[in-house]
Write an enzyme that holds these catalytic residues in place. Structure first.
Site, PDB file in Angstrom:
ATOM      1  N   ARG A 252     -29.999  28.137 -15.920  1.00 52.38           N
ATOM      2  CA  ARG A 252     -30.142  28.299 -17.366  1.00 52.38           C
ATOM      3  C   ARG A 252     -31.434  29.047 -17.660  1.00 52.38           C
ATOM      4  O   ARG A 252     -32.514  28.532 -17.413  1.00 52.38           O
ATOM      5  CB  ARG A 252     -30.147  26.956 -18.098  1.00 52.38           C
ATOM      6  CG  ARG A 252     -30.045  27.148 -19.596  1.00 52.38           C
ATOM      7  CD  ARG A 252     -29.815  25.848 -20.350  1.00 52.38           C
ATOM      8  NE  ARG A 252     -29.242  26.132 -21.664  1.00 52.38           N
ATOM      9  CZ  ARG A 252     -29.952  26.552 -22.718  1.00 52.38           C
ATOM     10  NH1 ARG A 252     -31.250  26.737 -22.608  1.00 52.38           N
ATOM     11  NH2 ARG A 252     -29.357  26.807 -23.868  1.00 52.38           N
TER      12      ARG A 252
ATOM     13  N   GLU B 239     -43.005  13.040  -8.583  1.00 52.96           N
ATOM     14  CA  GLU B 239     -42.307  13.695  -9.696  1.00 52.96           C
ATOM     15  C   GLU B 239     -41.806  12.656 -10.683  1.00 52.96           C
ATOM     16  O   GLU B 239     -41.805  12.892 -11.894  1.00 52.96           O
ATOM     17  CB  GLU B 239     -41.143  14.550  -9.177  1.00 52.96           C
ATOM     18  CG  GLU B 239     -40.445  15.369 -10.256  1.00 52.96           C
ATOM     19  CD  GLU B 239     -39.447  14.565 -11.084  1.00 52.96           C
ATOM     20  OE1 GLU B 239     -39.309  14.873 -12.277  1.00 52.96           O
ATOM     21  OE2 GLU B 239     -38.824  13.623 -10.545  1.00 52.96           O
ATOM     22  N   GLU B 240     -41.349  11.501 -10.165  1.00 53.02           N
ATOM     23  CA  GLU B 240     -40.768  10.500 -11.060  1.00 53.02           C
ATOM     24  C   GLU B 240     -41.791   9.963 -12.055  1.00 53.02           C
ATOM     25  O   GLU B 240     -41.422   9.470 -13.114  1.00 53.02           O
ATOM     26  CB  GLU B 240     -40.158   9.348 -10.250  1.00 53.02           C
ATOM     27  CG  GLU B 240     -38.951   9.748  -9.389  1.00 53.02           C
ATOM     28  CD  GLU B 240     -37.734  10.110 -10.218  1.00 53.02           C
ATOM     29  OE1 GLU B 240     -37.754   9.894 -11.440  1.00 53.02           O
ATOM     30  OE2 GLU B 240     -36.763  10.630  -9.627  1.00 53.02           O
TER      31      GLU B 240
ATOM     32  N   ASP C 208     -40.651  11.998  -3.800  1.00 48.19           N
ATOM     33  CA  ASP C 208     -40.674  10.558  -4.062  1.00 48.19           C
ATOM     34  C   ASP C 208     -39.304   9.971  -4.374  1.00 48.19           C
ATOM     35  O   ASP C 208     -38.387  10.672  -4.795  1.00 48.19           O
ATOM     36  CB  ASP C 208     -41.655  10.234  -5.202  1.00 48.19           C
ATOM     37  CG  ASP C 208     -41.402  11.050  -6.472  1.00 48.19           C
ATOM     38  OD1 ASP C 208     -40.899  12.183  -6.371  1.00 48.19           O
ATOM     39  OD2 ASP C 208     -41.715  10.553  -7.576  1.00 48.19           O
TER      40      ASP C 208
HETATM   41 ZN   LIG Z   1     -35.392  11.296 -11.136  1.00 44.69          ZN
HETATM   42 ZN   LIG Z   2     -35.489  13.990  -9.638  1.00 45.34          ZN
END
Ligand SMILES: [Zn+2]
Ligand SMILES: [Zn+2]
Length: 591
Positions: free
Chosen positions: A198, A158-159, A91
C-alpha cells in the site's frame, strides 16, 4: 541514477539469486522452527539476538550487538551503490500457544511486572527474523550480482513500539550509516504467500494513556462522605466515546478503547483511586494529537466534576505515528514483486489496517530529510484454511482465520518463509542489482511450477499439486531455462534432496505432523488482533480469487552459486555456554 528503484533489474537478478533458495531453505526453515520454539518477550530477545548475530557473522557481515538494547546490526559493504536497510523485529508476546503444531512454544518468560507468563511468537516475528537472515545470506552469497551496502537490522521490542527509537538513539544511523531506503515486511492472515502493498499510509498511529483518578474512599453505606473514583472512571469510559463521535470529523478514522479499568477490593468499600489504560488509533497525525488532548481534558473535567481531591495523573506511553510508505518507492518495489511473483500474488490494499508498528520511526518522521521506507505484508494462512473460512469477501475471511496475536496463529511454514525470503531479496535487489547484464535473464513463472520440477521430489506443503485449479488463475508457463552458467558458480552439493528435510526431522523430533486440518478444528477465538478489524469496502481486486501461494521460478539444473551457505546457528554456541536466557540485570522498566 543508482539510488532509484529498478524493478526490471530486480526481477532479472532476483531469479538468478533466488536459485540459491533451495540450497538455503532447509537452514532458514530450521532457524524459524528454533525461534518459534524459543520465543522471547520484548526487550529480552537475548537468545534470538545471539542466533541472528552468529548467522550474520558466518555470512560475512560486520556484526554489532547490543544496539538499543538487544538489537543486532550487520553491515556488508559490496562496492559503490546505495545503502539498503533490511529490518525485522524479533520479539514475541505473552500468549499461550494453542496451535497444536509439533514445534509449538511451551516457553515461559517474565513480563514487565515480574509475572511468569507463557510466551509465543503470536505475531510472526520469527518469520521476519528467519527471512532477514536468509536474505542476508542469499545476498552475501551472490555479491557478483549487486553493488552497494546492506544494512541488516534485527530490532527488539516492536510490540512495545520502542525498539526502533532505542536503536536510533543508540546511534544506528550515525554509527553504521544512514540508509537510502528501509525495507521491512510483516506476516499477516492473508492467503499464504500473497504479498500486499500500500503506497502511503498502511498502518495507524497509536498511543496509550495511563490514567489514575483520585477520590476519597470510605464505607459503601456512606457515599455522601466520599468522592467515588469508580463513578469518575465510569463517566470517563462513556465520555471518551463522545470524543470519537463528536470531536473527530466523520470522514476520519479514530478509535479509543479502554482496555484496562481497575478499582476497588471489596463491594462494601469505596476505594481511593481508579486506574485506566486507554488506547487510541488514527490515520492522521492531527487526529492523533486531538485524541490525546481531548481524552486528557475529559479525564480532568470528570475528576473536577466529582470534586476529586487531586488532579488525575495522565501519562502518554507507547506512542507512534502512522506507517506511511513512500509512494514512489513502494510502487517500484511492488512492481519488482509483481515481475517476480506474478500479478496474481501481489495486491494493493485499498485501505490501511488499524494496527500499528514502529518501523516508521526508522523513516525519521518530522525530519527535513526523512528516509523513505517500504513496508509490506506477506500472507501466512494456509490455502485450504483460507478457502474454508466463512464469508464471501476477503475481509470477511480475514476475520474468520486466526490472525496476529491469536494463540492459534500458525503461518503455513514453507509457503510463508519462501515468499518472505523472496520478497525481501527481490526488494533489496530492486536497489542493489547491477545495471550491466551480469546475470542470465530469468523469465518470471508467475509463481507456479509443475510439481515434477521440484528437484527434491518432496511433497512440499505449498506444492501446486495439492492446490485445486482455480478459475481465473493463469496456467503456469513453461519453466524458464537458465541459459548461461553462473560466473560465481561452485560445484553443486551431491544430492541436495537428501538433506532437504534432515534439519526438520531433528528439530521436530518423532512427533507426527498433525493431520491436515486438525489444528484448525478448534474454532478461532474472537481475535484480539487489530488487523482483524474489517474495514469497509472490498480489499482485494474485484473478481480475483485468492491464488495459491507463489513458489518463484523453479530451480533448474544449475548448481547453487557463491560461497557455501553458512550453517545455521547451533542450538548452543561453540563455547558450550548456553545462550544467555536471562538478562544480566533487569532492563529499565518500559511500557
Ligand atoms: Zn504484534
Ligand atoms: Zn508484529
Amino acid at each position: 541514477m543508482p539510488h532509484a528503484v529498478d524493478p526490471s533489474r530486480a526481477a532479472q537478478h532476483g531469479g538468478a539469486v533466488l536459485r540459491l533458495v533451495d540450497e538455503i531453505f532447509p537452514l532458514v526453515e530450521g532457524f524459524y522452527v528454533d525461534l518459534h520454539k524459543n520465543p522471547e518477550l520484548s526487550h529480552r530477545e537475548f537468545r534470538t539476538a545471539s542466533a541472528v548475530a552468529e548467522w550474520l557473522r558466518n555470512a560475512g557481515f560486520e556484526v554489532t550487538t547490543g544496539v538499543g538494547g538487544t538489537g543486532v546490526v550487520g553491515v556488508l559493504r559490496n562496492g559503490d551503490g546505495p545503502t539498503v536497510m533490511l529490518r525485522a523485529d524479533m520479539d514475541a508476546l505473552p500468549v499461550e500457544e494453542k496451535t497444536g503444531l509439533p514445534y509449538a512454544s511451551t516457553a515461559r518468560g517474565t513480563d514487565e511486572d515480574g509475572n511468569d507468563v507463557p510466551v509465543m511468537h503470536a505475531c510472526g516475528h520469527d518469520v521476519h527474523t528467519a527471512c532477514l537472515v536468509g536474505t542476508a545470506d542469499l545476498l552475501a552469497s551472490s555479491r557478483g550480482y549487486w553493488s552497494g551496502t546492506l544494512l541488516v537490522v534485527a530490532q527488539p521490542a516492536e510490540e512495545t513500539i520502542d525498539g526502533a527509537a532505542a536503536m536510533l538513539q543508540d546511534g544506528l544511523y550515525t554509527r553504521f550509516g544512514r540508509p537510502d531506503v528501509v525495507l521491512a515486511q510483516h506476516v499477516g492472515p492473508q492467503p499464504a504467500g500473497m504479498v500486499s502493498h500500500r503506497p502511503g499510509i498502511i498502518l495507524a498511529a497509536t498511543a496509550t494513556l495511563r490514567i489514575r483518578v483520585f477520590g476519597t474512599g470510605g464505607h459503601a453505606s456512606q457515599p455522601h462522605t466520599t468522592v467515588d473514583p469508580v463513578l469518575i472512571a465510569a463517566n470517563i469510559v462513556s465520555r471518551v466515546q463522545g470524543v470519537i463521535s463528536r470531536e473527530v470529523s466523520p470522514g476520519e478514522m479514530a478509535v479509543a478503547t479502554v482496555g484496562v479499568l481497575r478499582a476497588g477490593t471489596k463491594a462494601n468499600i469505596i476505594p481511593d483511586d481508579a486506574y485506566l489504560e486507554i488506547n487510541t488509533r488514527s490515520l492522521n497525525p492531527a487526529v492523533a494529537d486531538r485524541l490525546i488532548a481531548s481524552i486528557s481534558r475529559v479525564v480532568r473535567a470528570e475528576a473536577e466534576a466529582s470534586g476529586a481531591p487531586r488532579e488525575p495523573e495522565i501519562e502518554v506511553v507507547q506512542q507512534v505515528g502512522v506507517t506511511d510508505n513512500d509512494p514512489e518507492q513502494t510502487a517500484g518495489v511492488a512492481q519488482a514483486h509483481r515481475a517476480y511473483f506474478g500479478d496474481d500474488y501481489v495486491i494493493e490494499l485499498p485501505e490501511p489496517f488499524t494496527g500499528s508498528e514502529d518501523v516508521g520511526v526508522f523513516g525519521l518522521p518530522g525530519d527535513p530529510d526523512p528516509v523513505p521506507y517500504v513496508y509490506w505484508f506477506v500472507g501466512g494462512t494456509p490455502y485450504d484454511v483460507w478457502q474454508a473460512a466463512p464469508g464471501e469477501t476477503p475481509y470477511e475471511k480475514l476475520a474468520g482465520v486466526p490472525g496476529n496475536h491469536s494463540p492459534f496463529f500458525a503461518p503455513e511454514r514453507e509457503a510463508t518463509l519462501r515468499s518472505g525470503l523472496a520478497a525481501l531479496t527481490v526488494g533489496a535487489l530492486a536497489y542493489l542489482a547491477k545495471e550491466e547484464d551480469a546475470a542470465p535473464v530469468i523469465t518470471p513463472t508467475g509463481g507456479q511450477a509443475p510439481l515434477e520440477a521440484d528437484p527434491t521430489g518432496a511433497q512440499a506443503p505449498m506444492g501446486p499439486g495439492r492446490i485445486p485449479p482455480t478459475e481465473g488463475v493463469p496456467a503456469p508457463p513453461e519453466p524458464a531455462p537458465y541459459p548461461e552458467p553462473d560466473p560465481y558458480a561452485e560445484p553443486a552439493r551431491p544430492d541436495p534432496a537428501s538433506t532437504q528435510h534432515a534439519d526438520m526431522e531433528s528439530l521436530l523430533g518423532d512427533e507426527p505432523e498433525p493431520e491436515e486440518g486438525r489444528r484448525w478444528d478448534a474454532p478461532p477465538p474472537p481475535s484480539a488482533d487489530p488487523f482483524a478489524q474489517p474495514p469497509q469496502g472490498p480489499a482485494f481486486p474485484e473478481g480475483a480469487p485468492p491464488p495459491p501461494p507463489p513458489q518463484g521460478p523453479p530451480v533448474a539444473a544449475p548448481p547453487p552459486q557463491g560461497p557455501p551457505v553458512s550453517a545455521p546457528p547451533p542450538t548452543d554456541p561453540p563455547s558450550g555456554e548456553p545462550y544467555p536466557v536471562d538478562p544480566p540485570e533487569d532492563p529499565p522498566h518500559r511500557y
